[in-house]
Scaffold this active site. Sequence first.
Site, PDB file in Angstrom:
ATOM      1  N   HIS A  53      -7.330  -6.019   0.619  1.00  0.00           N
ATOM      2  CA  HIS A  53      -6.146  -5.193   0.840  1.00  0.00           C
ATOM      3  C   HIS A  53      -5.321  -5.634   2.049  1.00  0.00           C
ATOM      4  O   HIS A  53      -4.303  -5.019   2.354  1.00  0.00           O
ATOM      5  CB  HIS A  53      -6.603  -3.733   1.034  1.00  0.00           C
ATOM      6  CG  HIS A  53      -5.511  -2.712   0.901  1.00  0.00           C
ATOM      7  ND1 HIS A  53      -4.900  -2.413  -0.293  1.00  0.00           N
ATOM      8  CD2 HIS A  53      -4.931  -1.899   1.828  1.00  0.00           C
ATOM      9  CE1 HIS A  53      -3.997  -1.467  -0.107  1.00  0.00           C
ATOM     10  NE2 HIS A  53      -3.988  -1.135   1.160  1.00  0.00           N
ATOM     11  N   SER A  94       0.836  -1.199   0.000  1.00  0.00           N
ATOM     12  CA  SER A  94       0.000   0.000   0.000  1.00  0.00           C
ATOM     13  C   SER A  94       0.876   1.257   0.000  1.00  0.00           C
ATOM     14  O   SER A  94       1.658   1.460  -0.924  1.00  0.00           O
ATOM     15  CB  SER A  94      -0.964  -0.057   1.189  1.00  0.00           C
ATOM     16  OG  SER A  94      -1.963   0.929   1.087  1.00  0.00           O
ATOM     17  N   ASP A 139     -10.030  -5.510  -3.591  1.00  0.00           N
ATOM     18  CA  ASP A 139      -9.445  -4.443  -2.766  1.00  0.00           C
ATOM     19  C   ASP A 139     -10.328  -3.206  -2.896  1.00  0.00           C
ATOM     20  O   ASP A 139     -10.465  -2.641  -3.990  1.00  0.00           O
ATOM     21  CB  ASP A 139      -8.029  -4.164  -3.272  1.00  0.00           C
ATOM     22  CG  ASP A 139      -7.257  -3.187  -2.410  1.00  0.00           C
ATOM     23  OD1 ASP A 139      -7.883  -2.309  -1.795  1.00  0.00           O
ATOM     24  OD2 ASP A 139      -6.016  -3.295  -2.395  1.00  0.00           O
TER      25      ASP A 139
END
Length: 288
Positions: free
Chosen positions: A264, A152, A231
Amino acid sequence: MSSSTLTREQSAKAFDGHQYVYSHESSTVGCKMKFGVYVPEKAEKEQVPLLIFLSGLTCTEQNFITKSGVQSLASKYGFIVANPDTSPRGCKIEGDSEKWNFGESAGYYVDATESKWSKNYRMFSYINEEFYDLIVKNFNVNPKKIGILGHSMGGHGALISFFKRPGQYQSVSAFAPICNASASEWGINAYTNFFGQDETLWKQYDATELVASYNGPKPHAPVLVDQGSDDSFKDNQLFPERFIVACKTASFPLELREQAGYDHGYYFIMTFLEDHFKYHKNEFEHAQ
């Protein structure tokens, strides 16, 4: 190991090595910083490759080492794995702890230029200079076999580090990176604080922008990026498709895999982490 620079905060045997947490006083960001480092048994006898892992928003040095299962892979492949914190802490700057996606736990791995933030929020220099040197000097690292990866915000950090420091890392990979930070809501909010309104500064810390001007060594195999299809941040914060287009335009080798049904989180990372170890191992084997 230099006891004057590092203080051991935690130590636990895991597989054939040890998972440590250390702290040190950082001259770059002006506060005490913590980091995790797994040292396999192999590193007691010889220099071994190093992987640096950069974590995402809301994380400390603890998330990756407690949630990913990285220790078994680091032992299996004989890698030292070091993971820093995601921001300075305790600087008591107004506004640095009000939002989950900016400030403490959210430093975006950039060097801020606005005076309010520029003294402490220098995470790009911290990662790629002070932290990098600290790990290489204090642990048995093969300096020709160093890779960087992240998740991320940390995937963004890994990619921009690779592009902005050509040749410093032999390999790079990422999980669900923020690919176009200067155009995402997260990035716009952070970069407005860190850099003001000068969008040319924003683009200096944006993987989609940086790949266009990258002229350093290219990886032997296409850079590995994994992205979960489920995600919730993919389409409105991460923008993987923009990075794909930018890499194609720049003739930069990329393998971006969309993994069906994954979100995610750390179950996603855990599932595909060994593929990333294999990728970095392959790149290290081609390192000169």
